[in-house]
Design a protein around this motif. Structure first.
Motif, PDB file in Angstrom:
ATOM      1  N   ARG A  43       1.027   4.635  -2.529  1.00  0.00           N
ATOM      2  CA  ARG A  43       1.034   5.989  -1.908  1.00  0.00           C
ATOM      3  C   ARG A  43       2.078   6.860  -2.149  1.00  0.00           C
ATOM      4  O   ARG A  43       1.848   7.803  -2.803  1.00  0.00           O
ATOM      5  CB  ARG A  43       0.592   5.645  -0.499  1.00  0.00           C
ATOM      6  CG  ARG A  43       0.214   7.036   0.184  1.00  0.00           C
ATOM      7  CD  ARG A  43       0.511   7.004   1.716  1.00  0.00           C
ATOM      8  NE  ARG A  43       1.785   7.119   1.855  1.00  0.00           N
ATOM      9  CZ  ARG A  43       2.540   8.262   2.015  1.00  0.00           C
ATOM     10  NH1 ARG A  43       2.045   9.368   1.609  1.00  0.00           N
ATOM     11  NH2 ARG A  43       3.854   8.238   2.121  1.00  0.00           N
ATOM     12  N   LEU A  94      -4.849  -7.707  -2.343  1.00  0.00           N
ATOM     13  CA  LEU A  94      -4.506  -6.576  -3.045  1.00  0.00           C
ATOM     14  C   LEU A  94      -3.617  -7.039  -4.171  1.00  0.00           C
ATOM     15  O   LEU A  94      -3.016  -7.949  -4.260  1.00  0.00           O
ATOM     16  CB  LEU A  94      -3.371  -5.705  -2.186  1.00  0.00           C
ATOM     17  CG  LEU A  94      -3.816  -4.833  -1.357  1.00  0.00           C
ATOM     18  CD1 LEU A  94      -2.473  -4.274  -0.771  1.00  0.00           C
ATOM     19  CD2 LEU A  94      -4.608  -3.577  -1.676  1.00  0.00           C
ATOM     20  N   CYS A 115       0.917  -1.163  -0.022  1.00  0.00           N
ATOM     21  CA  CYS A 115       0.137   0.021   0.079  1.00  0.00           C
ATOM     22  C   CYS A 115       0.801   1.232  -0.067  1.00  0.00           C
ATOM     23  O   CYS A 115       0.704   2.185  -0.662  1.00  0.00           O
ATOM     24  CB  CYS A 115      -0.975  -0.179   1.146  1.00  0.00           C
ATOM     25  SG  CYS A 115      -2.241  -1.064   1.146  1.00  0.00           S
TER      26      CYS A 115
END
Length: 492
Positions: free
Chosen positions: A315, A359, A311
């Motif tokens: 980002r 994910l 993640c």
């Protein structure tokens, strides 16, 4: 050999150099004909190691065992805490994970006696086989708010009847206050157990601290056994990620620039120590997009929280930078968690890492990973691609990664015919094996596209580490009164 009492290296704080001095003492005792073994009741670290029988311990105790010339075992580190979040750690008991605990749950008094019994039993097994036991404390010995639940510092020293040597870091400042306070905050029994002080990480002219040494002895009432200067030319494997701040950064001309992606939960960064020593390589750790774009080789390392780090890569723009570098012909490889990240998808149906169920990965390899509660911990011998050269490493991971049917494995495991990893082409591959890049065959393959000709002979990392342990031992002999240390330990 004469029996020596156990010795504990305790600290005025974290990162004062206890592990390094314990490593050096293990080598000194071995050189002098003893059979030493390291012991740390409880360790907190992301850098871990697989024992020969397939269990998990802190990397520092594995390094200390190597310096002592013995195989590592879980008795050397019966409790390992592996941080997996801001307030949460995976708890590993006797080499096997038993679940995650937040700090409050773990450090409350309930249940501590069971853990205390566990570490005492591990120490007893070790002490029955080795002489002396070189113990290491954790953090500061003066955290009096945690005294009742402490398993690793003075309560452990009392159980082992160990002599305690206080290690104080002069480089961070306040060395007199930290040494004096650490001693004075102990009760009378524990204060008597502290038999000496080692002032560590000294910089500059040693003569400037001669009066300081006498003052410290007068103020603390404890002899200063040595003042140990920094030794930047001695390289011992580090355990704490704080060491990464000292690694080289930025590009270098006329060298192969290798960027290690600085994940938030990076683990087992010792995977890259051999590459770092290669004269043709400039290796650095970074989370900068421009660095990733300029590097020749990008390595995604292991992670304790793979989904969280994936993640974060998206980002902060690093995921896009890695994909762009791959399109531009740069080499991208992944180790363990990094290998999982390079695949098509990571699923966590059991919530091993938290609330994220799945994910998409970076899509660089045709693989899919399912995280599982059973952790794989084992040492392995393997063959890399089509090479017959023997290679070795170890696995520590939660998860099972499946390749698509027409994809190619990277490694063949010798003992059971399993395969490991996946390779898309010569500049894109991944593996679960820590220590993959300790093997000359793999390093040659990785660097070959960027070197016009191979320079020098293969780097013998085993011989190099032995040399470094001996250099560390010589360094400590020069700056610590080893005869006085022996006198302290020889009371029994």
């Amino acid at each position: 050999m004469k029996h020596l009492s156990p010795i504990m290296l305790a600290g005025t704080g974290s990162d004062v150099g206890k592990s390094l001095i314990a490593t050096g003492l293990c080598r000194i005792f071995r050189q002098d004909g003893y059979s030493p073994a390291p012991f740390k009741a409880q360790n907190m670290a992301l850098n871990s190691y697989a024992t020969p029988d397939g269990f998990e311990i802190g990397r520092a105790q594995a390094v200390q065992a190597e310096a002592a010339g013995i195989p590592c075992s879980t008795d050397m580190n019966p409790i390992l805490l592996k941080p997996s979040g801001e307030h949460t750690s995976q708890v590993v008991l006797n080499g096997k994970p038993v679940g995650n605990r937040n700090a409050y749950e773990y450090f409350r008094k309930e249940g501590r006696e069971e853990l205390r019994t566990l570490v005492h039993e591990a120490f007893d097994r070790l002490a029955s086989r080795f002489n002396p036991i070189v113990m290491e404390g954790a953090g500061s010995i003066s955290e009096i708010n945690l005294k009742d639940s402490d398993l690793v510092n003075m309560p452990m020293a009392r159980y082992a009847d160990a002599d305690v040597i206080l290690v104080a870091d002069i480089d961070r400042g306040g060395v007199f206050a930290s040494a004096y306070g650490s001693i004075m905050l102990q009760d009378e029994e524990d204060r008597r157990r502290i038999k000496g002080i080692i002032v560590n990480k000294f910089r500059g002219d040693m003569r400037l601290f001669e009066s300081g040494r006498r003052l410290m002895e007068d103020v603390c009432g404890v002899p200063v056994l040595g003042v140990v200067p920094y030794a930047p030319d001695i390289h011992i494997e580090e355990e704490d990620s704080v060491a990464l701040g000292l690694k080289a950064t930025g590009m270098a001309r006329d060298k192969v620039n290798i960027a290690i992606v600085l994940l938030r939960h990076i683990s087992n960064f010792t995977d890259f120590n051999v590459l770092e020593r290669n004269p043709d390589v400039n290796l650095f750790y970074t989370n900068n997009v421009d660095d990733i774009q300029q590097a020749d080789i990008i390595i995604i390392p292991g992670s304790k929280s793979t989904l969280s780090d994936l993640c974060e890569l998206r980002r902060n723009g690093l995921a896009q930078a890695i994909l762009r570098a791959r399109r531009e012909g740069k080499t991208v490889i992944g180790i363990c968690g990094g290998y999982q990240i390079m695949g098509m998808e990571i699923c966590d149906p059991e919530g091993i890492e938290g609330s994220i169920e799945s994910l998409p990965g970076l899509g660089l390899l045709p693989t899919r990973t399912i995280l599982e509660s059973d952790k794989v911990t084992r040492q392995v011998q393997f063959r890399f691609l089509d090479s017959d050269a023997p290679c070795k490493g170890y696995e520590i991971h939660n998860g099972r990664t499946v390749r698509e049917a027409d994809s190619r494995p990277l490694n063949s495991i010798n003992d059971d015919g399993r395969t490991d990893g996946c390779i898309a082409d010569d500049r894109c591959f991944g593996s679960y094996i820590h220590g993959l890049l300790d093997n000359p065959t793999v390093i040659d393959f990785l660097l070959q596209p960027y070197l016009k000709e191979k320079s020098g002979k293969d780097f013998d990392y085993t011989a190099y580490k032995e040399e470094q342990y001996n250099l560390l031992a010589a360094h400590l002999r020069k700056h610590i009164d080893i005869d006085r240390l022996y006198s302290i330990m020889g009371r029994k």
